[in-house]
Design a protein around this motif. Structure first.
Motif, PDB file in Angstrom:
ATOM      1  N   ASP A  98       0.853  -1.181   0.000  1.00 31.66           N
ATOM      2  CA  ASP A  98       0.000   0.000   0.000  1.00 31.66           C
ATOM      3  C   ASP A  98       0.890   1.232   0.000  1.00 31.66           C
ATOM      4  OD1 ASP A  98      -1.565   2.237   0.685  1.00 31.66           O
ATOM      5  OD2 ASP A  98      -2.981   0.985   1.786  1.00 31.66           O
ATOM      6  N   PRO A  99       1.014   1.899  -1.146  1.00 34.03           N
ATOM      7  CA  PRO A  99       1.934   3.045  -1.218  1.00 34.03           C
ATOM      8  C   PRO A  99       1.549   4.184  -0.289  1.00 34.03           C
ATOM      9  CG  PRO A  99       0.654   2.825  -3.238  1.00 34.03           C
ATOM     10  CD  PRO A  99       0.333   1.641  -2.393  1.00 34.03           C
ATOM     11  N   ILE A 100       0.279   4.358  -0.012  1.00 37.32           N
ATOM     12  CA  ILE A 100      -0.144   5.443   0.882  1.00 37.32           C
ATOM     13  C   ILE A 100       0.366   5.183   2.294  1.00 37.32           C
ATOM     14  CG2 ILE A 100      -2.156   6.583   1.917  1.00 37.32           C
ATOM     15  CD1 ILE A 100      -3.552   6.068  -0.838  1.00 37.32           C
ATOM     16  N   LYS A 101       0.235   3.937   2.759  1.00 37.21           N
ATOM     17  CA  LYS A 101       0.732   3.600   4.099  1.00 37.21           C
ATOM     18  C   LYS A 101       2.254   3.634   4.164  1.00 37.21           C
ATOM     19  CE  LYS A 101      -3.308   1.038   5.483  1.00 37.21           C
ATOM     20  NZ  LYS A 101      -3.908  -0.253   5.771  1.00 37.21           N
ATOM     21  N   MET A 102       2.892   3.586   2.979  1.00 32.33           N
ATOM     22  CA  MET A 102       4.349   3.670   2.930  1.00 32.33           C
ATOM     23  C   MET A 102       4.823   5.103   2.724  1.00 32.33           C
ATOM     24  SD  MET A 102       5.122   0.296   0.653  1.00 32.33           S
ATOM     25  CE  MET A 102       6.854   0.685   0.557  1.00 32.33           C
ATOM     26  N   GLY A 103       3.908   6.061   2.781  1.00 31.01           N
ATOM     27  CA  GLY A 103       4.274   7.462   2.646  1.00 31.01           C
ATOM     28  C   GLY A 103       4.521   7.895   1.212  1.00 31.01           C
ATOM     29  N   GLN A 104       3.912   7.217   0.256  1.00 39.64           N
ATOM     30  CA  GLN A 104       4.093   7.539  -1.163  1.00 39.64           C
ATOM     31  C   GLN A 104       2.734   7.795  -1.816  1.00 39.64           C
ATOM     32  OE1 GLN A 104       7.388   7.581  -2.770  1.00 39.64           O
ATOM     33  NE2 GLN A 104       7.692   7.835  -0.582  1.00 39.64           N
ATOM     34  N   ALA A 105       1.991   8.753  -1.284  1.00 39.67           N
ATOM     35  CA  ALA A 105       0.618   8.988  -1.714  1.00 39.67           C
ATOM     36  C   ALA A 105       0.501   9.869  -2.957  1.00 39.67           C
ATOM     37  CB  ALA A 105      -0.183   9.619  -0.574  1.00 39.67           C
ATOM     38  N   HIS A 106       1.531  10.618  -3.294  1.00 41.48           N
ATOM     39  CA  HIS A 106       1.453  11.557  -4.418  1.00 41.48           C
ATOM     40  C   HIS A 106       1.765  10.843  -5.731  1.00 41.48           C
ATOM     41  CE1 HIS A 106       2.777  14.820  -7.105  1.00 41.48           C
ATOM     42  NE2 HIS A 106       1.866  15.515  -6.461  1.00 41.48           N
ATOM     43  N   VAL A 107       0.843  10.922  -6.680  1.00 44.92           N
ATOM     44  CA  VAL A 107       1.046  10.304  -7.995  1.00 44.92           C
ATOM     45  C   VAL A 107       0.952  11.386  -9.064  1.00 44.92           C
ATOM     46  CG1 VAL A 107       0.140   8.663  -9.691  1.00 44.92           C
ATOM     47  CG2 VAL A 107       0.109   8.084  -7.251  1.00 44.92           C
ATOM     48  N   ALA A 108       1.942  11.397  -9.933  1.00 46.50           N
ATOM     49  CA  ALA A 108       1.931  12.311 -11.075  1.00 46.50           C
ATOM     50  C   ALA A 108       2.239  11.515 -12.334  1.00 46.50           C
ATOM     51  CB  ALA A 108       2.965  13.419 -10.885  1.00 46.50           C
ATOM     52  N   PHE A 109       1.596  11.912 -13.409  1.00 45.37           N
ATOM     53  CA  PHE A 109       1.897  11.354 -14.725  1.00 45.37           C
ATOM     54  C   PHE A 109       2.647  12.434 -15.484  1.00 45.37           C
ATOM     55  CE2 PHE A 109      -1.619   8.960 -13.117  1.00 45.37           C
ATOM     56  CZ  PHE A 109      -1.273   7.648 -13.445  1.00 45.37           C
ATOM     57  N   VAL A 110       3.739  12.039 -16.096  1.00 44.81           N
ATOM     58  CA  VAL A 110       4.618  13.008 -16.736  1.00 44.81           C
ATOM     59  C   VAL A 110       4.804  12.649 -18.203  1.00 44.81           C
ATOM     60  CG1 VAL A 110       6.867  14.150 -16.632  1.00 44.81           C
ATOM     61  CG2 VAL A 110       5.860  13.197 -14.539  1.00 44.81           C
ATOM     62  N   GLU A 111       4.443  13.581 -19.065  1.00 47.10           N
ATOM     63  CA  GLU A 111       4.757  13.456 -20.482  1.00 47.10           C
ATOM     64  C   GLU A 111       6.187  13.942 -20.671  1.00 47.10           C
ATOM     65  OE1 GLU A 111       0.332  14.588 -22.248  1.00 47.10           O
ATOM     66  OE2 GLU A 111       2.024  15.925 -22.626  1.00 47.10           O
ATOM     67  N   VAL A 112       6.978  13.156 -21.368  1.00 47.72           N
ATOM     68  CA  VAL A 112       8.374  13.516 -21.611  1.00 47.72           C
ATOM     69  C   VAL A 112       8.608  13.588 -23.116  1.00 47.72           C
ATOM     70  CG1 VAL A 112      10.786  12.814 -21.328  1.00 47.72           C
ATOM     71  CG2 VAL A 112       9.144  12.400 -19.482  1.00 47.72           C
ATOM     72  N   LYS A 113       9.157  14.691 -23.546  1.00 41.69           N
ATOM     73  CA  LYS A 113       9.522  14.849 -24.957  1.00 41.69           C
ATOM     74  C   LYS A 113      11.041  14.864 -25.032  1.00 41.69           C
ATOM     75  CE  LYS A 113       8.317  17.198 -29.156  1.00 41.69           C
ATOM     76  NZ  LYS A 113       8.431  15.980 -29.901  1.00 41.69           N
ATOM     77  N   LEU A 114      11.580  14.095 -25.972  1.00 45.83           N
ATOM     78  CA  LEU A 114      13.023  14.018 -26.159  1.00 45.83           C
ATOM     79  C   LEU A 114      13.458  14.902 -27.321  1.00 45.83           C
ATOM     80  CD1 LEU A 114      13.704  10.173 -25.795  1.00 45.83           C
ATOM     81  CD2 LEU A 114      13.572  11.911 -24.004  1.00 45.83           C
ATOM     82  N   SER A 115      14.700  15.340 -27.264  1.00 44.32           N
ATOM     83  CA  SER A 115      15.266  16.139 -28.350  1.00 44.32           C
ATOM     84  C   SER A 115      15.748  15.267 -29.501  1.00 44.32           C
ATOM     85  CB  SER A 115      16.448  16.968 -27.822  1.00 44.32           C
ATOM     86  OG  SER A 115      17.446  16.106 -27.308  1.00 44.32           O
ATOM     87  N   ASP A 116      15.925  13.982 -29.243  1.00 43.27           N
ATOM     88  CA  ASP A 116      16.447  13.049 -30.241  1.00 43.27           C
ATOM     89  C   ASP A 116      15.729  11.721 -30.050  1.00 43.27           C
ATOM     90  OD1 ASP A 116      17.935  11.387 -31.900  1.00 43.27           O
ATOM     91  OD2 ASP A 116      19.871  11.899 -30.998  1.00 43.27           O
ATOM     92  N   THR A 117      15.182  11.175 -31.115  1.00 46.31           N
ATOM     93  CA  THR A 117      14.463   9.898 -30.986  1.00 46.31           C
ATOM     94  C   THR A 117      15.094   8.799 -31.837  1.00 46.31           C
ATOM     95  OG1 THR A 117      12.874  10.602 -32.667  1.00 46.31           O
ATOM     96  CG2 THR A 117      12.259  10.935 -30.345  1.00 46.31           C
ATOM     97  N   ARG A 118      16.356   8.976 -32.184  1.00 43.97           N
ATOM     98  CA  ARG A 118      17.062   7.878 -32.841  1.00 43.97           C
ATOM     99  C   ARG A 118      17.303   6.774 -31.812  1.00 43.97           C
ATOM    100  NH1 ARG A 118      21.678  11.471 -35.464  1.00 43.97           N
ATOM    101  NH2 ARG A 118      21.337  12.435 -33.430  1.00 43.97           N
TER     102      ARG A 118
END
Length: 154
Positions: A62-82
């Motif tokens: 249980d991540p909340i009971k483990m002190g990890q309650a914050h969830v974020a989704f992150v879009e990542v764009k790269l400068s190079d996709t080779r």
């Protein structure tokens, strides 16, 4: 291990469904619930493990009971996709423990990360010091989860 999809029958699917939510169930109870005896059930479990369908047995935390309650989704764009850039990013993102999931996406951005931290301040530090410093990262966009409606381990 073969990459071909193995043939799974209704007993295999029943075993997988039950084990995915009750990994500590006894072989006897599992056999009773799927309608087979213990020996064939254990043989099927061993076959599913050898085929790589069952990859391991884990404790659900249980991540909340483990002190990890914050969830974020992150879009990542790269400068190079080779390929070399993608491989560099893939290798580096594995070292960031706060990144719970990382998916390459066919979209206007390149990766979608699920990041779990204690709070927004911890997330801000992870974003600034770890995620933004990953190879070839050119920009990120964050979406903070307000509530988890469904999370399944499959």
């Amino acid at each position: 291990m073969s990459t071909a999809q193995p043939d799974l029958d209704r007993f295999d699917h029943a075993i997988l469904r039950i084990l995915s939510s009750e990994g500590r169930i006894s072989a006897v109870e599992l056999a009773r619930r799927i309608g087979l005896s213990k020996s064939p059930t254990q043989a099927r479990m061993k076959r599913l493990e050898e085929l790589g369908v069952i990859t391991g047995y884990r404790a659900g935390l249980d991540p909340i009971k483990m002190g990890q309650a914050h969830v974020a989704f992150v879009e990542v764009k790269l400068s190079d996709t080779r390929e070399a850039a993608l491989q560099a990013f893939n290798k580096a993102v594995l070292t960031v423990p706060e990144v719970e999931q990382c998916h390459m996406i066919a979209s206007r951005f390149d990766y979608l990360l699920k990041v779990r931290t204690a709070d927004i301040q911890a997330y801000r530090r992870v974003l600034a010091e770890r995620i933004s410093a990953l190879p070839h990262v050119t920009s990120t966009s964050t979406y903070v989860a307000m509530e988890s409606v469904k999370e399944s381990p499959i």
